[in-house]
Design a protein around this motif. Sequence first.
Motif, PDB file in Angstrom:
ATOM      1  N   GLY A 193      53.925  70.843  88.579  1.00 47.55           N
ATOM      2  CA  GLY A 193      54.855  70.179  89.232  1.00 47.55           C
ATOM      3  C   GLY A 193      55.884  70.938  89.889  1.00 47.55           C
ATOM      4  N   LEU A 194      56.405  70.545  90.963  1.00 47.71           N
ATOM      5  CA  LEU A 194      57.324  71.563  91.740  1.00 47.71           C
ATOM      6  C   LEU A 194      58.857  70.711  91.864  1.00 47.71           C
ATOM      7  CD1 LEU A 194      55.598  73.103  94.592  1.00 47.71           C
ATOM      8  CD2 LEU A 194      56.023  73.922  92.382  1.00 47.71           C
ATOM      9  N   THR A 195      59.995  71.365  91.877  1.00 45.87           N
ATOM     10  CA  THR A 195      61.198  70.945  91.942  1.00 45.87           C
ATOM     11  C   THR A 195      61.404  71.026  93.593  1.00 45.87           C
ATOM     12  OG1 THR A 195      61.935  71.435  89.795  1.00 45.87           O
ATOM     13  CG2 THR A 195      63.555  70.929  91.563  1.00 45.87           C
ATOM     14  N   GLU A 196      61.636  69.697  94.189  1.00 51.28           N
ATOM     15  CA  GLU A 196      62.053  69.648  95.450  1.00 51.28           C
ATOM     16  C   GLU A 196      63.386  69.825  95.741  1.00 51.28           C
ATOM     17  OE1 GLU A 196      59.806  69.408  97.972  1.00 51.28           O
ATOM     18  OE2 GLU A 196      57.945  69.252  96.711  1.00 51.28           O
ATOM     19  N   LEU A 197      63.869  70.942  96.787  1.00 55.56           N
ATOM     20  CA  LEU A 197      65.268  71.123  97.211  1.00 55.56           C
ATOM     21  C   LEU A 197      65.558  70.415  98.123  1.00 55.56           C
ATOM     22  CD1 LEU A 197      65.158  75.000  96.502  1.00 55.56           C
ATOM     23  CD2 LEU A 197      65.822  73.539  94.951  1.00 55.56           C
ATOM     24  N   ASN A 198      67.101  69.784  98.103  1.00 51.73           N
ATOM     25  CA  ASN A 198      67.339  69.040  99.370  1.00 51.73           C
ATOM     26  C   ASN A 198      68.558  69.716  99.933  1.00 51.73           C
ATOM     27  OD1 ASN A 198      69.700  68.558  97.575  1.00 51.73           O
ATOM     28  ND2 ASN A 198      69.026  66.801  96.758  1.00 51.73           N
ATOM     29  N   ASP A 199      69.267  69.231 100.980  1.00 51.94           N
ATOM     30  CA  ASP A 199      70.166  69.976 101.481  1.00 51.94           C
ATOM     31  C   ASP A 199      71.595  70.390 100.671  1.00 51.94           C
ATOM     32  OD1 ASP A 199      68.771  69.696 103.787  1.00 51.94           O
ATOM     33  OD2 ASP A 199      69.958  67.788 104.815  1.00 51.94           O
ATOM     34  N   LEU A 200      71.840  69.254  99.649  1.00 52.47           N
ATOM     35  CA  LEU A 200      72.907  69.635  98.735  1.00 52.47           C
ATOM     36  C   LEU A 200      72.462  70.815  97.892  1.00 52.47           C
ATOM     37  CD1 LEU A 200      75.574  69.069  97.357  1.00 52.47           C
ATOM     38  CD2 LEU A 200      74.292  67.499  95.974  1.00 52.47           C
ATOM     39  N   ASP A 201      71.126  71.106  97.553  1.00 52.61           N
ATOM     40  CA  ASP A 201      70.990  71.963  96.869  1.00 52.61           C
ATOM     41  C   ASP A 201      71.061  73.385  97.308  1.00 52.61           C
ATOM     42  OD1 ASP A 201      70.158  70.388  94.540  1.00 52.61           O
ATOM     43  OD2 ASP A 201      68.095  70.243  95.419  1.00 52.61           O
ATOM     44  N   THR A 223      73.120  74.226  99.824  1.00 57.91           N
ATOM     45  CA  THR A 223      74.359  74.613  99.772  1.00 57.91           C
ATOM     46  C   THR A 223      74.953  74.855  98.794  1.00 57.91           C
ATOM     47  OG1 THR A 223      74.927  72.835 101.697  1.00 57.91           O
ATOM     48  CG2 THR A 223      76.748  73.673 100.553  1.00 57.91           C
ATOM     49  N   LEU A 224      74.714  74.509  97.530  1.00 56.99           N
ATOM     50  CA  LEU A 224      74.998  74.940  96.256  1.00 56.99           C
ATOM     51  C   LEU A 224      74.566  76.216  95.968  1.00 56.99           C
ATOM     52  CD1 LEU A 224      74.834  71.638  94.194  1.00 56.99           C
ATOM     53  CD2 LEU A 224      76.958  72.532  95.151  1.00 56.99           C
ATOM     54  N   LEU A 225      73.014  76.436  96.027  1.00 58.91           N
ATOM     55  CA  LEU A 225      72.579  77.572  95.970  1.00 58.91           C
ATOM     56  C   LEU A 225      73.134  78.860  96.645  1.00 58.91           C
ATOM     57  CD1 LEU A 225      68.931  76.312  95.720  1.00 58.91           C
ATOM     58  CD2 LEU A 225      70.232  77.211  93.810  1.00 58.91           C
ATOM     59  N   ALA A 226      73.412  78.583  97.995  1.00 60.04           N
ATOM     60  CA  ALA A 226      73.963  79.625  98.817  1.00 60.04           C
ATOM     61  C   ALA A 226      75.639  80.086  98.158  1.00 60.04           C
ATOM     62  CB  ALA A 226      74.181  79.301 100.195  1.00 60.04           C
ATOM     63  N   ALA A 227      76.310  78.808  97.853  1.00 50.63           N
ATOM     64  CA  ALA A 227      77.519  79.520  97.070  1.00 50.63           C
ATOM     65  C   ALA A 227      77.400  80.117  95.666  1.00 50.63           C
ATOM     66  CB  ALA A 227      78.353  78.009  96.968  1.00 50.63           C
ATOM     67  N   GLU A 274      83.003  72.751  99.241  1.00 50.26           N
ATOM     68  CA  GLU A 274      82.152  73.246 100.346  1.00 50.26           C
ATOM     69  C   GLU A 274      80.914  72.316 100.622  1.00 50.26           C
ATOM     70  OE1 GLU A 274      79.555  77.213 100.736  1.00 50.26           O
ATOM     71  OE2 GLU A 274      81.023  77.105  99.358  1.00 50.26           O
ATOM     72  N   ALA A 275      80.351  71.528  99.806  1.00 49.42           N
ATOM     73  CA  ALA A 275      79.487  70.551 100.019  1.00 49.42           C
ATOM     74  C   ALA A 275      79.881  69.388 100.492  1.00 49.42           C
ATOM     75  CB  ALA A 275      78.244  70.244  98.850  1.00 49.42           C
ATOM     76  N   ARG A 276      81.054  69.245 100.447  1.00 52.91           N
ATOM     77  CA  ARG A 276      81.564  67.752 100.802  1.00 52.91           C
ATOM     78  C   ARG A 276      81.124  66.492 100.464  1.00 52.91           C
ATOM     79  NH1 ARG A 276      81.775  68.747 107.633  1.00 52.91           N
ATOM     80  NH2 ARG A 276      83.384  70.614 107.393  1.00 52.91           N
ATOM     81  N   CYS A 277      81.098  66.666  98.869  1.00 49.05           N
ATOM     82  CA  CYS A 277      80.627  65.385  98.098  1.00 49.05           C
ATOM     83  C   CYS A 277      81.536  65.486  96.780  1.00 49.05           C
ATOM     84  CB  CYS A 277      79.218  65.784  97.751  1.00 49.05           C
ATOM     85  SG  CYS A 277      78.794  67.219  96.859  1.00 49.05           S
ATOM     86  N   HIS A 278      81.292  64.553  96.006  1.00 44.34           N
ATOM     87  CA  HIS A 278      82.231  64.206  94.862  1.00 44.34           C
ATOM     88  C   HIS A 278      81.665  65.375  93.865  1.00 44.34           C
ATOM     89  CE1 HIS A 278      84.005  60.653  95.862  1.00 44.34           C
ATOM     90  NE2 HIS A 278      82.830  60.155  96.069  1.00 44.34           N
ATOM     91  N   GLU A 279      82.720  65.934  92.946  1.00 45.96           N
ATOM     92  CA  GLU A 279      82.692  67.119  92.051  1.00 45.96           C
ATOM     93  C   GLU A 279      81.510  66.371  90.929  1.00 45.96           C
ATOM     94  OE1 GLU A 279      85.152  69.274  88.579  1.00 45.96           O
ATOM     95  OE2 GLU A 279      85.944  68.360  90.243  1.00 45.96           O
ATOM     96  N   SER A 280      81.363  65.135  90.571  1.00 39.61           N
ATOM     97  CA  SER A 280      80.564  64.609  89.698  1.00 39.61           C
ATOM     98  C   SER A 280      79.099  64.906  90.261  1.00 39.61           C
ATOM     99  CB  SER A 280      80.779  63.231  89.164  1.00 39.61           C
ATOM    100  OG  SER A 280      80.783  62.486  90.666  1.00 39.61           O
ATOM    101  N   THR A 281      78.890  64.701  91.333  1.00 44.75           N
ATOM    102  CA  THR A 281      77.519  64.809  92.014  1.00 44.75           C
ATOM    103  C   THR A 281      77.163  66.414  92.025  1.00 44.75           C
ATOM    104  OG1 THR A 281      78.089  63.084  93.614  1.00 44.75           O
ATOM    105  CG2 THR A 281      76.207  64.585  94.202  1.00 44.75           C
ATOM    106  N   VAL A 282      77.926  67.127  92.313  1.00 44.32           N
ATOM    107  CA  VAL A 282      77.613  68.737  91.845  1.00 44.32           C
ATOM    108  C   VAL A 282      77.311  69.018  90.648  1.00 44.32           C
ATOM    109  CG1 VAL A 282      78.687  70.837  92.159  1.00 44.32           C
ATOM    110  CG2 VAL A 282      79.233  69.355  93.981  1.00 44.32           C
ATOM    111  N   ARG A 290      75.985  66.986  88.173  1.00 46.28           N
ATOM    112  CA  ARG A 290      74.834  66.411  87.981  1.00 46.28           C
ATOM    113  C   ARG A 290      73.684  67.070  88.610  1.00 46.28           C
ATOM    114  NH1 ARG A 290      77.453  61.214  88.789  1.00 46.28           N
ATOM    115  NH2 ARG A 290      76.467  61.269  90.948  1.00 46.28           N
ATOM    116  N   ARG A 291      73.893  67.678  89.930  1.00 40.70           N
ATOM    117  CA  ARG A 291      72.853  68.392  90.613  1.00 40.70           C
ATOM    118  C   ARG A 291      72.699  69.676  89.887  1.00 40.70           C
ATOM    119  NH1 ARG A 291      68.191  66.614  92.279  1.00 40.70           N
ATOM    120  NH2 ARG A 291      67.313  68.261  93.604  1.00 40.70           N
ATOM    121  N   ILE A 292      73.457  70.502  89.561  1.00 46.44           N
ATOM    122  CA  ILE A 292      73.352  71.690  88.991  1.00 46.44           C
ATOM    123  C   ILE A 292      72.809  71.568  87.532  1.00 46.44           C
ATOM    124  CG2 ILE A 292      74.799  73.625  87.919  1.00 46.44           C
ATOM    125  CD1 ILE A 292      76.797  73.377  90.057  1.00 46.44           C
ATOM    126  N   ALA A 293      73.315  70.561  86.960  1.00 49.77           N
ATOM    127  CA  ALA A 293      72.499  70.318  85.448  1.00 49.77           C
ATOM    128  C   ALA A 293      71.203  70.201  85.703  1.00 49.77           C
ATOM    129  CB  ALA A 293      73.441  69.370  84.915  1.00 49.77           C
TER     130      ALA A 293
END
Length: 352
Positions: free
Chosen positions: A192-200, A202-206, A221-229, A231-234
Motif C-alpha cells: 500500500g502507498l500513501t497518497e500525497l495531496n496538495d497540502l502535503d 506544501t508542508l513537505l517543501a517547508a 504558509e499552507a493557508r489552513c488551520h493549525e489543527s489540520t497541519v 493532523r496531517r503531519i501526524a
Amino acid sequence: MESLNLRLIHALQIDGRAPLRRIASVLGVSEQVVARRYAALCESAGLRVIGRLNPRPVGQTVWALRLQSAPGASLGLARALAAREDTRWVQLASGATEIICHLVAHRDRAQDAPVQLLDRLPGVTSITAQRVLRLFKGGPTTWGALTCALDQDQRDALAPAFPPPAFPPPRLPPSDARPSSPSWAPSLEPTGLTELNDLDHTLLAALARDGRTTYAALAAEARCHESTVRRRIAHLRAAGALFFVVDVDERLLGSPTTTAIWMSVRPSHLAAVGAALAEHPEVAYAAATTGRTNLLAAVLCPDDEYLYDYLTARLGALPGIDTVETAPIVRTLKRVGTVGRHRNRPGGTRRG
C-alpha cells in the motif's frame, strides 16, 4: 565538541521536532540554555533538522549513481546535480574524478530517470545506475554512531509516538497459496502507498527547508488551520512516509573520512551481510541494489589505518562477499536534502 552539544544533537536525532522545553527537561538544563546551544550549533556546525519523505511508502524509487566526467568537469557537474531537487548526497570521490549521488524518482518515471539525467548533463562520459532495492541502514534508520550521548532512559523519554519509519517488511504469502514457499518468501503483491495531496506537498517543501518550522508558521504558509497541519503531519509520520534527520558535518563529531564501498555478494548471503553491516557502528549507510555489485555502503573511519582494519577484519570476516571496491569521498556538495551552506569551519576550511 562539548558534552551538552552532543546530547542536544542526539536528542534531535531521536526526534527532530521535539520541543526544546522537553529536550531541556530530559537534559536537565533550562530551555534558554538549550535554545542558545541550538542557535550556536546552527551557526557554527551548520546544524539543521530536515523533514524528508521515506521513498517507498509514497511510491518513489531511489537510484544510486556513479558518474565519470571529462577532466576538469566533475566539480561543475556535481554542482549542477546538487542544485536539483531530486538528488541527495552528491559527493566527489576518487581524487575528484568521480561523482556519486542518489536520485529520487516517482515509480511511474523510475525507469527513465537516469537516462533523462544523463541527457541534461553534458560532459558525462559514463554513468552507472543501480536501483536501491532494500535499505539496511541510513535514511529513515538512525545512524547510532553520530552521537551516543544519551542513556537509555533519556532516549525513551524523547522517543516520538510514531513507529520507526523504514521500508515495509516483506509481505508473507498466504499459507495455502504457496505451500512449497519458505516462510520468509515475500509476496509479489504491491504494498500500500500513501497518497500525497496538495497540502502535503506544501508542508513537505517547508519542512525540507527547516524541519522545526512551527505548526503556526506551517499553517500560515499552507493557508489552513493549525489543527489540520498537526493532523496531517501526524498521519504522514504514523504511516512511515515522513521522517526527520539531523544534518550536521560529522567531521566535527570525530569521524573525518567517508569511504564508499561497493560489494558483490552472493544472493543467498545478501540479507545476512546487509543486516551485519547495519550493526557496524562505522557504517552510516547500507543498501542492496541492482547491478554488477549488489551491496552499497558508506563507512566513516577516523584514519586510513582504521579503514584498513575495518576492511580486513570486520568486512573480510563476513561470508558471501566475493569482491569489494572502495572509493574515498573527497568532498560533499549536498547532504541529506539541500545544498551545503559553505560555512567556515575551524582551520579555515569550508563545508562542501
